[in-house]
Write a protein that holds these residues in place. Sequence first.
Motif, PDB file in Angstrom:
ATOM      1  N   PHE A 158       0.835  -1.206   0.000  1.00 62.17           N
ATOM      2  CA  PHE A 158       0.000   0.000   0.000  1.00 62.17           C
ATOM      3  C   PHE A 158       0.864   1.247   0.000  1.00 62.17           C
ATOM      4  O   PHE A 158       1.948   1.252   0.584  1.00 62.17           O
ATOM      5  N   VAL A 159       0.345   2.300  -0.600  1.00 63.42           N
ATOM      6  CA  VAL A 159       1.001   3.596  -0.467  1.00 63.42           C
ATOM      7  C   VAL A 159       0.749   4.110   0.953  1.00 63.42           C
ATOM      8  O   VAL A 159       1.679   4.528   1.638  1.00 63.42           O
ATOM      9  N   ILE A 160      -0.517   4.053   1.405  1.00 58.02           N
ATOM     10  CA  ILE A 160      -0.882   4.579   2.729  1.00 58.02           C
ATOM     11  C   ILE A 160      -1.553   3.503   3.563  1.00 58.02           C
ATOM     12  O   ILE A 160      -2.415   2.773   3.069  1.00 58.02           O
ATOM     13  N   GLU A 161      -1.160   3.459   4.840  1.00 55.15           N
ATOM     14  CA  GLU A 161      -1.843   2.589   5.799  1.00 55.15           C
ATOM     15  C   GLU A 161      -2.454   3.474   6.883  1.00 55.15           C
ATOM     16  O   GLU A 161      -1.760   4.298   7.482  1.00 55.15           O
ATOM     17  N   LEU A 162      -3.779   3.316   7.105  1.00 52.24           N
ATOM     18  CA  LEU A 162      -4.437   4.021   8.207  1.00 52.24           C
ATOM     19  C   LEU A 162      -4.380   3.075   9.408  1.00 52.24           C
ATOM     20  O   LEU A 162      -5.244   2.215   9.583  1.00 52.24           O
ATOM     21  N   SER A 163      -3.337   3.220  10.222  1.00 52.46           N
ATOM     22  CA  SER A 163      -3.009   2.181  11.207  1.00 52.46           C
ATOM     23  C   SER A 163      -4.096   1.994  12.270  1.00 52.46           C
ATOM     24  O   SER A 163      -4.312   0.874  12.742  1.00 52.46           O
ATOM     25  N   ASP A 164      -4.801   3.068  12.630  1.00 49.74           N
ATOM     26  CA  ASP A 164      -5.834   2.962  13.669  1.00 49.74           C
ATOM     27  C   ASP A 164      -6.977   2.031  13.273  1.00 49.74           C
ATOM     28  O   ASP A 164      -7.671   1.491  14.140  1.00 49.74           O
ATOM     29  N   LEU A 165      -7.199   1.862  11.976  1.00 45.80           N
ATOM     30  CA  LEU A 165      -8.340   1.049  11.516  1.00 45.80           C
ATOM     31  C   LEU A 165      -8.030  -0.448  11.515  1.00 45.80           C
ATOM     32  O   LEU A 165      -8.902  -1.270  11.248  1.00 45.80           O
ATOM     33  N   LYS A 166      -6.762  -0.789  11.827  1.00 46.04           N
ATOM     34  CA  LYS A 166      -6.369  -2.187  12.023  1.00 46.04           C
ATOM     35  C   LYS A 166      -6.701  -3.119  10.850  1.00 46.04           C
ATOM     36  O   LYS A 166      -7.051  -4.288  11.040  1.00 46.04           O
ATOM     37  N   GLY A 167      -6.593  -2.600   9.632  1.00 48.87           N
ATOM     38  CA  GLY A 167      -6.825  -3.407   8.442  1.00 48.87           C
ATOM     39  C   GLY A 167      -5.892  -4.609   8.367  1.00 48.87           C
ATOM     40  O   GLY A 167      -6.244  -5.642   7.801  1.00 48.87           O
ATOM     41  N   ARG A 168      -4.718  -4.484   8.965  1.00 46.97           N
ATOM     42  CA  ARG A 168      -3.742  -5.586   8.994  1.00 46.97           C
ATOM     43  C   ARG A 168      -4.341  -6.871   9.521  1.00 46.97           C
ATOM     44  O   ARG A 168      -4.011  -7.960   9.059  1.00 46.97           O
ATOM     45  N   ASP A 169      -5.204  -6.720  10.549  1.00 48.26           N
ATOM     46  CA  ASP A 169      -5.753  -7.896  11.229  1.00 48.26           C
ATOM     47  C   ASP A 169      -6.628  -8.750  10.315  1.00 48.26           C
ATOM     48  O   ASP A 169      -6.865  -9.918  10.595  1.00 48.26           O
ATOM     49  N   LEU A 170      -7.119  -8.163   9.231  1.00 48.04           N
ATOM     50  CA  LEU A 170      -8.028  -8.869   8.324  1.00 48.04           C
ATOM     51  C   LEU A 170      -7.267  -9.606   7.215  1.00 48.04           C
ATOM     52  O   LEU A 170      -7.842 -10.425   6.506  1.00 48.04           O
ATOM     53  N   LEU A 171      -5.981  -9.284   7.058  1.00 55.98           N
ATOM     54  CA  LEU A 171      -5.231  -9.808   5.914  1.00 55.98           C
ATOM     55  C   LEU A 171      -4.379 -11.007   6.298  1.00 55.98           C
ATOM     56  O   LEU A 171      -3.942 -11.132   7.448  1.00 55.98           O
ATOM     57  N   THR A 172      -4.127 -11.862   5.308  1.00 52.78           N
ATOM     58  CA  THR A 172      -3.405 -13.117   5.531  1.00 52.78           C
ATOM     59  C   THR A 172      -1.922 -12.992   5.176  1.00 52.78           C
ATOM     60  O   THR A 172      -1.059 -13.429   5.933  1.00 52.78           O
ATOM     61  N   ALA A 173      -1.642 -12.395   4.021  1.00 55.19           N
ATOM     62  CA  ALA A 173      -0.256 -12.289   3.540  1.00 55.19           C
ATOM     63  C   ALA A 173       0.460 -11.114   4.225  1.00 55.19           C
ATOM     64  O   ALA A 173      -0.192 -10.245   4.818  1.00 55.19           O
ATOM     65  N   PRO A 174       1.802 -11.062   4.139  1.00 57.78           N
ATOM     66  CA  PRO A 174       2.560  -9.923   4.679  1.00 57.78           C
ATOM     67  C   PRO A 174       2.093  -8.594   4.086  1.00 57.78           C
ATOM     68  O   PRO A 174       1.563  -8.568   2.975  1.00 57.78           O
ATOM     69  N   ILE A 175       2.279  -7.526   4.862  1.00 56.16           N
ATOM     70  CA  ILE A 175       1.807  -6.193   4.475  1.00 56.16           C
ATOM     71  C   ILE A 175       2.956  -5.196   4.541  1.00 56.16           C
ATOM     72  O   ILE A 175       3.594  -5.065   5.597  1.00 56.16           O
ATOM     73  N   TYR A 176       3.201  -4.501   3.430  1.00 52.09           N
ATOM     74  CA  TYR A 176       4.167  -3.407   3.420  1.00 52.09           C
ATOM     75  C   TYR A 176       3.437  -2.130   3.024  1.00 52.09           C
ATOM     76  O   TYR A 176       2.641  -2.142   2.084  1.00 52.09           O
ATOM     77  N   SER A 177       3.717  -1.035   3.723  1.00 56.29           N
ATOM     78  CA  SER A 177       3.168   0.243   3.279  1.00 56.29           C
ATOM     79  C   SER A 177       4.283   1.282   3.268  1.00 56.29           C
ATOM     80  O   SER A 177       5.275   1.167   3.989  1.00 56.29           O
ATOM     81  N   ILE A 178       4.112   2.292   2.424  1.00 57.42           N
ATOM     82  CA  ILE A 178       5.123   3.336   2.269  1.00 57.42           C
ATOM     83  C   ILE A 178       4.930   4.419   3.327  1.00 57.42           C
ATOM     84  O   ILE A 178       5.887   4.879   3.937  1.00 57.42           O
ATOM     85  N   LEU A 179       3.671   4.829   3.537  1.00 62.51           N
ATOM     86  CA  LEU A 179       3.350   5.902   4.481  1.00 62.51           C
ATOM     87  C   LEU A 179       2.260   5.438   5.439  1.00 62.51           C
ATOM     88  O   LEU A 179       1.388   4.652   5.063  1.00 62.51           O
ATOM     89  N   SER A 180       2.320   5.950   6.675  1.00 66.00           N
ATOM     90  CA  SER A 180       1.316   5.552   7.648  1.00 66.00           C
ATOM     91  C   SER A 180       0.728   6.788   8.331  1.00 66.00           C
ATOM     92  O   SER A 180       1.437   7.751   8.633  1.00 66.00           O
ATOM     93  N   PHE A 181      -0.598   6.748   8.537  1.00 66.65           N
ATOM     94  CA  PHE A 181      -1.274   7.778   9.328  1.00 66.65           C
ATOM     95  C   PHE A 181      -1.973   7.085  10.490  1.00 66.65           C
ATOM     96  O   PHE A 181      -2.620   6.064  10.308  1.00 66.65           O
ATOM     97  N   GLY A 182      -1.848   7.648  11.698  1.00 66.56           N
ATOM     98  CA  GLY A 182      -2.473   7.065  12.891  1.00 66.56           C
ATOM     99  C   GLY A 182      -3.951   7.341  12.927  1.00 66.56           C
ATOM    100  O   GLY A 182      -4.510   7.931  12.040  1.00 66.56           O
TER     101      GLY A 182
END
Length: 182
Positions: A158-182
């Motif tokens: 992803f270009v952007i990850e909205l970390s507070d929304l915890k989208g990571r928890d729904l995904l199975t494969a590894p996750i890389y993002s370039i920018l993160s917003f809390g």
Amino acid sequence: EIRDIEQVKELIKSYPDFPSEGVLFRDIFPIFQNPSALDCLLNNLVEQALEFAKKQGSIKIDAVVGLDARGFLFGPTLALKLQAKFVPVRKVGKLPGQTIKFTYVKEYGQDVMEIQADAILKDEKVLIVDDLLATGGTCSAAENLVSQLGATVVLNQFVIELSDLKGRDLLTAPIYSILSFG
Ligand code: PRP
Ligand code: HPA
């Protein structure tokens, strides 16, 4: 002239209550108004994907799957640089021929995603790319479609990850993002 990714981040504009109340919408399109910013972002994306592939034992990524609509802004460039094919996952009703579908929930509503059944082959290694990870619903639907075709998602990028929304928890494969917003 934009030289580093922190300067790129500063170009992303935030809009409260768009497209609905309570959503703080991060808009990537100002980056596309600035060629040096776009160049910097695309280079970061490509470098991150190449680094990942190397770390996994120099694996060959067969396909880059881009998610409708803003994943299409990044997918083909990434695919070219990885010497992989580009395959779109689209909102339902846009793709001809035999397709498979998956219904999902995202930050602001429900939708159906679709992929052409012959676009990805069994056992292929897939990188999924999108502009933004929010609740993870969209990308999770894409992971599901890819695995229904017998292929493997090796990376969600992803270009952007909205970390507070915890989208990571729904995904199975590894996750890389370039920018993160809390
Ligand atoms: C946005 C964004 C991601 C998704 C993220 O797309 O571009 O694809 O939502 O949200 P999620 O992690 O909660 O699923 P949107 O559905 O607004 O469609 P668009 O790209 O066609 O504007
Ligand atoms: N920006 C862009 N797309 C999105 C967002 C956002 O904040 N949230 C969910 N999709």
